[in-house]
Structures are given as structure tokens and as C-alpha cells.
Design a protein around this motif. Structure first.
Motif, PDB file in Angstrom:
ATOM      1  N   MET A  88       1.730 -26.655 -17.934  1.00  0.00           N
ATOM      2  CA  MET A  88       0.610 -27.582 -17.638  1.00  0.00           C
ATOM      3  C   MET A  88       0.945 -28.981 -18.144  1.00  0.00           C
ATOM      4  SD  MET A  88      -2.348 -26.970 -16.213  1.00  0.00           S
ATOM      5  CE  MET A  88      -3.351 -25.584 -16.705  1.00  0.00           C
ATOM      6  N   THR A 127       0.405 -25.510 -10.372  1.00  0.00           N
ATOM      7  CA  THR A 127      -0.469 -25.008 -11.434  1.00  0.00           C
ATOM      8  C   THR A 127      -1.569 -26.012 -11.752  1.00  0.00           C
ATOM      9  OG1 THR A 127       1.599 -24.185 -12.320  1.00  0.00           O
ATOM     10  CG2 THR A 127      -0.372 -23.756 -13.605  1.00  0.00           C
ATOM     11  N   GLU A 128      -1.167 -27.289 -11.955  1.00  0.00           N
ATOM     12  CA  GLU A 128      -2.152 -28.308 -12.315  1.00  0.00           C
ATOM     13  C   GLU A 128      -3.182 -28.481 -11.202  1.00  0.00           C
ATOM     14  OE1 GLU A 128       1.077 -28.690 -12.607  1.00  0.00           O
ATOM     15  OE2 GLU A 128       1.461 -29.101 -14.720  1.00  0.00           O
ATOM     16  N   THR A 176      -5.549 -25.476 -10.971  1.00  0.00           N
ATOM     17  CA  THR A 176      -6.465 -25.431 -12.116  1.00  0.00           C
ATOM     18  C   THR A 176      -7.569 -26.458 -11.941  1.00  0.00           C
ATOM     19  OG1 THR A 176      -4.529 -24.935 -13.433  1.00  0.00           O
ATOM     20  CG2 THR A 176      -6.549 -25.400 -14.628  1.00  0.00           C
TER      21      THR A 176
END
Lengths: 225, 219
Positions: free
Chosen positions: B1, B184-185, B188
Motif C-alpha cells: 500500500m 491494491t490502492e 481499497t
């Protein structure tokens, strides 16, 4: 304006391809609904036991499902799992996972609420008639629960089928994607194909979902006490 | 992250967030505008209109929003009706929601027991008074849970707008993933923004549901 693009459907095997696309959507939702019914029943019964830990966990789970769009879940499982966990899920597997995750929550809530809706008098009177606990469940509680549950879970099937239209976004070739392909392939020959093809897809979905939701409505009315 | 990435993307996400909310709530307003009159016409069984409304409700309840949007956005221009992506999104959501709201209000109206109207007539109320003072408040109260569920459902359905290239949250996330591969970022943030958007509605909905239970009292 005379040509609205319905003719494209009868060229080659286009219509068969569309129907096969419908089958892909129906197949994914049928697999998911079977899994959700099994898992949802187990979870629903666990939730009706009023165990504080199970209740807390299931409350969080139900809230996640309640507020997360299925499309987001699809993306998280399909793209996120690959990146974060190194899992290489096929698009169809991730679709089944997401729909089962969603359906289990819905089903569990339905099972729980229909178990709760059975008045305690029912239990008390069957005990006073000398029925054992197992007999009470088999002869008194389950039949009444089923009457409430079956129409609602049939309704869930139509919602699943409708939601499968989203799987084209993660690259599964289902009816809408096939429609898109047909339109692209015939862009020159019949520029108005978008109208005819999308109208047909619209009707196809309606023809699949309407009988099922009518059945659910009919059963609900018939079994009303 | 990588938090620098998140800080960089934040303004883009906020913009998309407000666009999503704007179109979502316009769609929901339209759905109320369609749903309430539609439910009245079904409840009073107005000839012709109620049949048309019923057909509309069945048609839109049994087809996915994505297919409806594709038809409105890509299909209708072939008939010479061109609509912008934003209007199409709000209109599609409104039409879908209208069908769901109509059902919610109709079942609320029909849930009011017959004894209520009989008692009102016995008290010499007129038909207008009966509907305004007796049936409507109780019907509204008992349709609140369904309406709250529909509002949440409709706000969730806004994620479909990305398919007609509307720059909503979903589209932004997909776009950024495609450009920079910060999967991922991006995912999320997507999840968090949907939580910001829907958790308050869900919590508020629960409170409203509890407050509006007055028609169940005395049972």
C-alpha cells in the motif's frame, strides 16, 4: 430508419450465440444460488441461535453485503485477489464466489427472519402434544418456514440472473457481450444494429426472469396464511 | 500500500464520488416521482393506466439496469433520440427505481386492513379524508423498510454507470488501474468510498425504519 437492426439477429448463428450467452448468465447464477441456499441455511440457523459472537460476525457480514455494490465485489475478487494473494482465479470462478458471498447473506437473512416469524406458541403447543424437539422441527416448524422461504428464495434467483449482467465487466462473454460483439461485427452492414440487438437482449432477460418472478409471486399469494 | 499514491488519487476520487452521489440522488428523486403516482394508479385500479403501469413495473423489475442503460444509451440514438451519459444514467436509474418504488408503495397501501376504512366510514369520513388521514399515513409507515432497501439498492446500482462511460467511482477506479497498475490502492479506495457513501444511508435508514413503525402498534 426502416432498418432497425433486427435483421442482424438472423444472420449466421447470431441468435443461437445470444441464447448461449443467456445460458452462461443462467449457469453462473444457478451454481451460485445452489451454493448460497446451502450456506445461507446453515448461517441462518446459526444466526437464529442468538449466540453473541455469531451475531456480531454475521451482522458485520450482512452490512458489508448490504452496502457494497456487487460490481465492486467482483472487481475486488477478480483483480484484487490476483494482485494481493497471487491467486489466479478465472473470471467465472470469481463471479461464482462473489454471487455466493452475496447470496449467502441474503439467504441467511431470509432463513433467520422466517425462523423468527414462527410464533413461540407453535413450539409450546407441539411440546404439550408430546412431540420431541426433532419432531417439532420436522413436522411443525420446517414446513411453515418453507412456505415463507421458497417464494423469497425463488425471487432471489431472478435477482441473481439480473445481476449476472455485470460479469461482462470482468470479461465473461455472456449475452450482453455477445450482443456487443454482434454489433461491432456488423457495424458496416447494418449501422442500426445497436437498437435491435439491445432490444432483443432486453426482451431475453425479461423472458428468463419474468416467469420465475411470477412463480414466486404466485406461491407467495397461495401460501399466505 | 503506497500512501503517496492514495494522496495523489484522492481529489480524482472525490470528484467521482460527488458525481456518483449527484446522479444517484437525482435518479432516486425521479424514482419517487414515478413510483408514487404509479402506485396510486395501481391501488385505485384506474382502467388502462393501471395496466400500462403494471406492464412497466414488470418490464423494469425483470431486466438488469445494465441492459436498460445499454438500450437507452446505445440503442435509442438509432431512433434519433440522443441522450448524454449523465442524463441517461439518472433516467435509467429513475425508471428502474420507479418500478421498485411503485411496488413498495402499492404493497404498503394494500397492507392497510379493510377494517380501517370501514371504521373511517362509520365515523362519517369522506373518501378523501379516509385516504389522506387514515390510509396514507399507515401505508407510508409500512412501506418505509422497502423504500429504504430500494434507496440503498439504487445507490449501489450506480456502480453500473461506468459501462456507459460516466466518470463515476467505478469508472475512475478502472481507469486508474488501467493507467498505472496500482490495483491494491485503487480497489481499497473504491471500497472505502462506497462505504463513505452507503454506510450513513444504511445507518440512517435503520433509524428511520425504527421511528416509522407506528402503524404496527397495537397489533
Amino acid at each position: 430508419m426502416t432498418n432497425l437492426g433486427f435483421d442482424v439477429l438472423f444472420k449466421g448463428s447470431n441468435f443461437i450465440r445470444l441464447l448461449l450467452g443467456v445460458w452462461v448468465a443462467v449457469r453462473i447464477s444457478l451454481i451460485s444460488i445452489v451454493l448460497s441456499i446451502i450456506l445461507g441455511m446453515i448461517l441462518g440457523i446459526l444466526m437464529s441461535l442468538k449466540n453473541p459472537v455469531i451475531n456480531a460476525v454475521s451482522k458485520v457480514y450482512l452490512e458489508i453485503v448490504r452496502i457494497m455494490p456487487q460490481m465492486v465485489l467482483l472487481f475486488v475478487v477478480y483483480f484484487g485477489a490476483t494482485k494481493a494473494l497471487g491467486l489466479n482465479l478465472s473470471a467465472e470462478t470469481s463471479a461464482v464466489i462473489v454471487f455466493t458471498f452475496w447470496g449467502t447473506a441474503e439467504m441467511a437473512d431470509l432463513v433467520r427472519s422466517s425462523l423468527i416469524s414462527i410464533p413461540s406458541i407453535q413450539y409450546e403447543s407441539s411440546f404439550s402434544l408430546g412431540l420431541s424437539k426433532v419432531q417439532t422441527y420436522i413436522y411443525v416448524i420446517v414446513p411453515q418456514t418453507m412456505r415463507r422461504l421458497i417464494p423469497l428464495s425463488i425471487n432471489l434467483i431472478t435477482r441473481m440472473i439480473k445481476t449476472t449482467s455485470l460479469v461482462m465487466m470482468i470479461g465473461i462473454v455472456e449475452v450482453l457481450k455477445v450482443g456487443q460483439q454482434i454489433i461491432e461485427a456488423n457495424r458496416k452492414a447494418s449501422p442500426n444494429a445497436a437498437f435491435g440487438v439491445y432490444a432483443t437482449v432486453f426482451i431475453l432477460y425479461f423472458m428468463v426472469c419474468w416467469p420465475i418472478s411470477s412463480l414466486s409471486k404466485y406461491l407467495e399469494k397461495r401460501w399466505e396464511n | 500500500m503506497d500512501f503517496n499514491v492514495i494522496r495523489e488519487y484522492l481529489p480524482i476520487y472525490w470528484e467521482a464520488f460527488f458525481l456518483t452521489i449527484k446522479i444517484g440522488w437525482i435518479g432516486i428523486l425521479i424514482s419517487f416521482g414515478i413510483g408514487i403516482p404509479a402506485s396510486f394508479s395501481m391501488f385505485f385500479k384506474i382502467p388502462v393506466i393501471s395496466q400500462i403501469v403494471k406492464a412497466y413495473v414488470e418490464l423494469f423489475r425483470n431486466t438488469p439496469l445494465l441492459v436498460q442503460l445499454f438500450f437507452i444509451y446505445f440503442g435509442l440514438p438509432k431512433l434519433g433520440i440522443t441522450i448524454s451519459a449523465q442524463t441517461c444514467g439518472a433516467l435509467g436509474l429513475g425508471l428502474l427505481g420507479g418500478a421498485y418504488m411503485a411496488e413498495a408503495f402499492r404493497s404498503g397501501l394494500e397492507a392497510v386492513p379493510k377494517t380501517q376504512s370501514e371504521a373511517a366510514f362509520a365515523l362519517n369520513m369522506s373518501k378523501g379524508q379516509l385516504f389522506r388521514l387514515i390510509i396514507l399515513p399507515q401505508a407510508l409507515s409500512s412501506s418505509v423498510p422497502a423504500v429504504v432497501a430500494n434507496v440503498i439498492f439504487l445507490l449501489k446500482e450506480t456502480s453500473v454507470f461506468s459501462a456507459i462511460s460516466l466518470m463515476d467511482l467505478m469508472f475512475t477506479a478502472k481507469d486508474l488501474i488501467g493507467l498505472y497498475y496500482n490495483t491494491t490502492e485503487c480497489l481499497t479506495m473504491l471500497v472505502l468510498f462506497y462505504v463513505i457513501m452507503l454506510l450513513p444511508v444504511s445507518v440512517l435508514g435503520n433509524i428511520v425504519e425504527k421511528k416509522a413503525r407506528f402503524s404496527m402498534f397495537g397489533e
